[in-house]
Design a protein around this motif. Structure first.
Motif, PDB file in Angstrom:
ATOM      1  N   ASP A 712       0.883  14.231  12.877  1.00 60.46           N
ATOM      2  CA  ASP A 712       1.727  15.174  12.143  1.00 60.46           C
ATOM      3  C   ASP A 712       1.214  15.370  10.726  1.00 60.46           C
ATOM      4  O   ASP A 712       1.181  16.495  10.203  1.00 60.46           O
ATOM      5  CB  ASP A 712       3.170  14.668  12.109  1.00 60.46           C
ATOM      6  N   ALA A 713       0.812  14.258  10.087  1.00 57.08           N
ATOM      7  CA  ALA A 713       0.305  14.369   8.718  1.00 57.08           C
ATOM      8  C   ALA A 713      -1.002  15.152   8.689  1.00 57.08           C
ATOM      9  O   ALA A 713      -1.221  15.986   7.801  1.00 57.08           O
ATOM     10  CB  ALA A 713       0.119  12.980   8.125  1.00 57.08           C
ATOM     11  N   ALA A 714      -1.902  14.888   9.667  1.00 58.56           N
ATOM     12  CA  ALA A 714      -3.165  15.629   9.717  1.00 58.56           C
ATOM     13  C   ALA A 714      -2.912  17.115   9.942  1.00 58.56           C
ATOM     14  O   ALA A 714      -3.564  17.975   9.337  1.00 58.56           O
ATOM     15  CB  ALA A 714      -4.048  15.065  10.824  1.00 58.56           C
ATOM     16  N   ALA A 715      -1.947  17.423  10.811  1.00 58.87           N
ATOM     17  CA  ALA A 715      -1.596  18.830  11.035  1.00 58.87           C
ATOM     18  C   ALA A 715      -1.027  19.450   9.764  1.00 58.87           C
ATOM     19  O   ALA A 715      -1.282  20.615   9.447  1.00 58.87           O
ATOM     20  CB  ALA A 715      -0.592  18.940  12.178  1.00 58.87           C
ATOM     21  N   GLY A 716      -0.255  18.649   9.014  1.00 61.05           N
ATOM     22  CA  GLY A 716       0.278  19.154   7.753  1.00 61.05           C
ATOM     23  C   GLY A 716      -0.815  19.512   6.770  1.00 61.05           C
ATOM     24  O   GLY A 716      -0.745  20.541   6.069  1.00 61.05           O
TER      25      GLY A 716
END
Length: 1180
Positions: A712-716
């Motif tokens: 999720d953080a990488a996608a953010g």
């Protein structure tokens, strides 16, 4: 006058009065009454017949006649006698008062005798009020003695009726009786007459003083007889003091029964009549104080309350106050508060002046928290009504500054009396704000403060009131600023406990909200900096950081730059993060350090969530400390840290996108910076994220156990690069999106779970997909568009055309995938050349790749939708690619599918956590697997035996797993194994699958263990019967696979349900075989072989040892078969007769009559052959 008249029995009008006055009865005078009026008790509204509602008080204060229309005639009837209106009072003063005293004594006699002669005493009540309320005429020379006589007579009346406190208990109890009828007891009449008389005496004395123009009136005859001085002034003072003493005494009696939690809900008056009397006294005394400069209302009350506090009279005369007050201080506060509340609601006069001078004396006393809470609660109420008082605030602060570490709890209140614990900075700020907006005095929330909060929080409300005075120009803050600040220094700060620090923070948050924010915040931070970093407990440090973050939130709310505050706090955070990172730090110390660190994470998250524009130096909270913290976090701790990262990323993208909208500056109600300034600040926030968070994500991307929030953080960050590509670091330029997606989405070394989660997050974000997929549609539309693009690929179109399928039939992703899988399978089956088939297998394996690796994340996270999709997809492959998967090149994939999805360890364990979810998904797709495996078994050239074994294992496993313990129509009819085997028109593939199922039933579900029947026999037979019914199989070799064991169930099991099901199965098999064969000889050969086989299922020794028990049951079973098909049993006659004779011979007892009778019944069903054998048996 007649319009105001109402013929009611409600006092003071009586039937006798109406009869006496006829139709022209005078109007009802004002009076004290508790007679029922709708809504009066609920609202506390005064009586519509009272002195205030009828305007008598207003006329009195305006020097008008209180009863201007009652004596307009030339004559008037009083006490059953006619009188000349103009001369009655002057010439017959003593006679009139004497008659009045007689009436009063008569009423008292009625009360003592408990008489209910209402007519007479109502007249007394009515006419008595007429007399005492008669105003005094201007005096002529002949009337010079009237004032003196009037004072003497009024004095005599006060002596006659005495004081309210001296009334009998049964009369005083009438104050608490709720009367809603029309008839009232004499005690009620007498009590309210006393109230009327007491007030009327004051009224007449006041009028007399007005008419005498301030001249003192002496009671000459009284002075001559007693030698004591009696004047209208002294009589008025005595009457006021006595009346106030009595009212205070009544209030004291009520207070003795009031709980501390009910202080503001319990009024000081017993009924609305006494409330009206209090209001009348306030009006009258305040009016006299302003007009003739006598004592004010508070002067009278203060002197009496001082006597209550001291326990002894303050003057020469004893006022007669009760001496049994349980809590004089508490009573004084209670009474003052309620009198002040009455004073702000005066009907037609400016509200009562404050009484802070007396209250300040009360504040000097000390008490326990139970009483202090009540005192401060009352003080807050007085501040709301009178306005705050700086002396009261400073006095209270002197007490609380010395007791900040106290919890201020009331033991008997339990947890309800505790201050609420603020777990986050926002909660702390909201708690402080709740103190800055105290509720109004009459509200329920204000009344419940005693239970809902502690005394310090109530003090904060008083302080906030003082600081928030309108039109004060900052003076309240300057008055108290020095007193507040001077109490804190380094030694005092180090002495604060966690409770004390919480109170310190709440105090300064209230000051910051109500006074000068920057000055207060600066002083608070300087004081907090005095706490030693090395010796401050982590819990205290966490509370300190929450307080400072709450100040940051307040800065943002006011639109002020929070850079300095954030910088100082971030420095503290970095120091703690470094200690947390060091490997030399003890685990217990790390665990303790996590308390302030987690508080910082929660607070920073709230700062970014509540910041409207992210332009007030919020990024200074994101410093290098995160680069030390993240690598040192455990799984649960890392979840909190990455949760903060996602919050900041989402908020930054949200405000950045909003900043670019033209309507932003118009719609927003808060301060909005210039777009250029906002973009610059947003770049600073993004730079902090890239610098302090993204390197850690890159270091974790190849982990085989990636944390769930990593994707999720990488996608953010990917989405941030989409919105703000220039903010990405130099190593990701010039194409930051592609670089990030290569790192987290396309690298073969990545964990599949990370990749699928990362891509799923990107696809679920509609705004991000508009840049990546180059469409502006939502997720469903994007998937539909992607499906259409795939179906247009030349190779896909070629496969579909060879299979005769049109791509337009499948527009949605899932049906499209099913069509493509079916097309590949059909295309393979149509190929004839071996080389073409080998090439097609290779291409098909390229299509699916390592499908078990791709679906593994769904098997691990066990989501219902994911498991259903995974099983359905692979089930379609097994069914439609059965020929393809049976080849030597692809059969390893088929074996892995069976091992992983059908016979995995997780599915075989009943107590496995994945058991329920995986079984639910498998149940829906099991028919696809069984149908495909059955075909693969029939076409496999190298591993057919092994596949057949696996197929039987799968059938056995899930036939048992989904079979109920007892027959259930729904469970059997919808059994996935049954659904897999059912078809309207029999086909060779379906017949092969049913044959496998019947073999599994025979070998695993119908075998007896000795004489014990198999478990769930009724359910198994129900399944078998349903399987036979729903398929039109006619092959006797197939149908008779389970027949021997069904016949054995029919013979050995006496359970009615098993008997019935066994009979139905046997009948169905025989009927199907008869219809299929048609020739008796052939049928006899086939079925007889099964029946003979059935007999030889039993060991010969078992039949011989139990001949007297089971032979008869054998004949019963054969009777069932004989009825259905007699030729079958006829062929067995020689064997049965030989068996019978051998049995009798071995027993050596001659003929067995019982056994022969059972055999004869069987022979009787077999026609001529049976009759011939019966004759043969008779010849034995």
């Amino acid at each position: 006058m007649e319009g105001e008249f109402s013929q009611s029995l409600t006092p003071p009008v009586s039937p006798s009065a109406l009869d006496h006055y006829g139709e022209s009865a005078p109007s009802r005078p004002p009076c004290f009454t508790c007679a029922y009026e709708p809504g009066r008790e609920e609202t506390g509204r005064l009586s519509s017949n009272g002195y205030i509602s009828r305007g008598a008080l207003k006329r009195l204060l305006l020097k008008l006649d209180p009863a201007p229309v009652d004596f307009e005639g030339d004559t008037v009837d009083i006490f059953d006698f006619p009188w000349v209106t103009e001369t009655a009072l002057v010439e017959s003063t003593k006679l009139l008062f004497g008659l009045f005293r007689q009436k009063v004594l008569k009423l008292e006699t009625l009360v003592q005798s408990s008489s209910h002669d209402f007519g007479k005493h109502l007249e007394t009540d009515f006419l008595g009020r007429k007399l005492v309320s008669r105003p005094v005429h201007p005096f002529k020379d002949a009337e010079a003695q009237l004032p003196s006589v009037l004072v003497e007579e009024l004095f005599s009346i006060t002596q006659l009726i005495g004081r309210i406190k001296n009334l009998p208990a049964n009369v005083q109890s009438a104050l608490t009786i709720q009367h809603q009828g029309k008839l009232f007891p004499p005690s009620w009449q007498l009590l309210h007459l006393h109230l009327d008389i007491h007030w009327s005496v004051l009224e007449i004395l006041h009028l007399l003083e007005q008419r005498m123009m301030g001249q003192v009136v002496y009671a000459h005859q009284f002075v001559n007889l007693t030698g004591e001085t009696l004047t209208n002034i002294s009589l008025f003072e005595d009457q006021v003091n006595n009346l106030l003493c009595d009212l205070i005494g009544l209030a004291m009696n009520k207070y003795n029964k009031v709980r501390p939690t009910e202080i503001l809900n319990s009024h000081h008056y017993h009924c609305l009549c006494t409330k009206e009397l209090w209001i009348l006294l306030i009006h009258l005394l305040e009016h006299r104080s302003k007009t003739i400069h006598t004592q004010s209302f508070w002067s009278y009350v203060n002197a009496l309350l001082q006597t209550v506090l001291e326990g002894t009279p303050s003057g020469d005369r004893d006022p007669g106050l009760p001496l049994h007050c349980k809590d004089p201080d508490g009573f004084t506060w209670w009474l003052l508060t309620h009198l002040a509340q009455i004073g702000i609601l005066l009907p037609f006069q400016k509200q009562l002046e404050d009484n802070w001078s007396f209250v300040m004396g009360l504040l000097k006393s000390t008490a326990q928290e139970e009483q202090i809470r009540m005192i401060v609660h009352c003080c807050l109420s007085l501040s709301l009504m009178w306005g705050p008082n700086v002396s009261a605030v400073t006095t209270l602060w002197e007490y609380y500054s010395k007791n900040l570490n106290s919890s201020f709890t009331v033991p008997w209140l339990g947890v309800s009396g505790l201050g609420s614990i603020s777990r986050t900075p926002l909660c702390l700020l909201q708690q402080a704000k709740s103190c800055c907006s105290p509720a109004s005095v009459g509200s329920n929330s204000h009344a419940q403060l005693y239970c809902s909060t502690n005394s310090f929080h109530i003090f904060l409300r008083i302080l906030a009131l003082h600081l928030s005075q309108e039109h004060a120009g900052g003076a309240p803050w300057r008055q108290i600023k020095g007193r507040l600040y001077s109490k804190f220094h380094q030694r005092r700060m180090t002495e604060l406990s966690d409770t004390g620090l919480l109170h310190f923070l709440l105090l300064f948050l209230v000051l910051a909200q109500c006074a000068e924010l920057e000055d207060v915040a600066s002083r608070a931070c300087d004081l907090l900096a005095m706490l030693p970093a090395d010796s401050t407990p982590p819990a205290l440090r966490a509370l300190q950081w929450r307080g400072q973050l709450a100040l940051v939130l307040l800065y943002l709310e006011k639109g002020l730059d929070a850079g300095a505050l954030a910088e100082q706090l971030a420095t503290y955070f970095s120091q703690a993060a470094r200690e947390f990172y060091l490997k030399t730090t003890e685990p217990s110390r790390k665990l303790a350090l996590w308390a302030p660190l987690s508080s910082y994470l929660e607070g920073v998250s709230e700062v970014f969530e509540t910041s409207p524009n992210l332009t007030l130096s919020e990024e200074r909270l994101l410093n290098g400390g995160f680069g030390l913290l993240l690598p040192a976090c455990r799984q649960s701790e890392l979840s909190s840290a990455l949760g903060l990262l996602q919050t900041v990323l989402a908020q930054l993208r949200r405000v950045h996108q909003r900043c670019g909208q033209p309507s932003h500056s118009v719609d927003s109600l808060s301060w909005v910076p210039l777009p250029s300034v906002a973009k610059e600040r947003h770049q600073a926030v993004a730079a902090a994220l890239w610098s302090h968070f993204f390197p850690f994500l890159c270091s974790m991307r190849l982990s085989q156990t990636p944390p769930p929030q990593l994707a999720d953080a990488a996608a953010g960050f990917t989405l941030l690069a989409l919105d703000m590509p220039g903010s990405a670091p130099q190593n990701l330029q010039p194409h930051p999106i592609q670089s990030i997606m290569q790192s987290f989405g396309w690298d073969e070394m990545l964990h599949p779970l990370l990749v699928t989660h990362y891509l799923n997050h990107l696809l679920q974000n509609g705004e991000s997909s508009c840049g990546i997929v180059c469409t502006g549609r939502n997720l469903d539309e994007q998937l539909a568009e992607l499906t259409r693009q795939v179906l247009r690929l030349p190779e896909v179109e070629s496969v579909l055309q060879r299979a005769g399928l049109h791509p337009a039939a499948a527009k949605d992703p899932k049906p499209a995938m099913a069509v493509f899988i079916k097309a590949v399978g059909q295309s393979y089956c149509e190929l004839q050349l071996l080389s073409e088939r080998s090439s097609a297998v290779s291409r098909a394996l390229e299509y699916v790749g390592d499908i078990l690796k791709y679906i593994k994340p769904y098997l691990l996270n066990k989501s219902r939708e994911g498991l259903q999709l995974a099983y359905w997809t692979v089930g379609c492959l097994v069914k439609h690619w059965s020929h393809l998967l049976a080849t030597s090149k692809a059969q390893q994939l088929l074996f892995r599918i069976v091992d992983v999805l059908l016979l995995s360890h997780a599915l075989l364990q009943q107590d496995s956590g994945a058991h329920t979810q995986m079984l639910s998904a498998l149940k829906e797709s099991l028919p696809l697997f069984l149908q495909g495996l059955s075909v693969a078994v029939s076409v496999s050239q190298s591993q057919g035996a092994y596949l057949k074994q696996q197929l039987h294992s799968v059938i056995s496993q899930y036939l048992s797993r989904f079979l109920p313990s007892t027959p259930s129509t729904g469970a059997v009819v919808n059994h996935p194994v049954l659904l897999a085997a059912c078809e309207t028109t029999p086909t060779p593939q379906g017949e092969r699958l049913r044959r496998s199922i019947l073999h599994v039933l025979r070998e695993n579900f119908l075998q007896f263990k000795g004489l014990a029947p198999p478990p769930r026999l009724a359910a198994v037979l129900s399944f078998l019967l349903e399987l036979l019914k729903r398929n039109n199989d006619r092959d006797p070799a197939l149908l008779t696979v389970p027949l021997p064991l069904v016949l054995r169930c029919l013979m050995l099991v006496n359970e009615p349900q098993v008997k019935r099901l066994s009979t139905e199965v046997t009948q169905l098999i025989v009927e199907r075989c008869t219809a299929a064969v048609g020739e008796h000889a052939a049928l006899e050969t086939i079925i007889s072989r099964s029946v003979v086989t059935f007999f030889f299922f039993f060991p010969r020794a078992f039949v011989e040892d139990n001949e007297g028990v089971y032979d008869q049951q054998v004949y019963n079973v054969l009777e069932v078969v004989a009825v259905l098909h007699p030729f079958t049993v006829t062929a067995l006659i020689p064997f049965l007769s030989l068996s019978l004779r051998k049995t009798e011979c071995k027993r050596g007892l001659g003929k067995n009559t019982s056994l022969r009778n059972g055999y004869r019944r069987l022979l009787a069903l077999l026609g001529d052959s049976g009759q011939a054998e019966m004759i043969s048996l008779e010849d034995d």
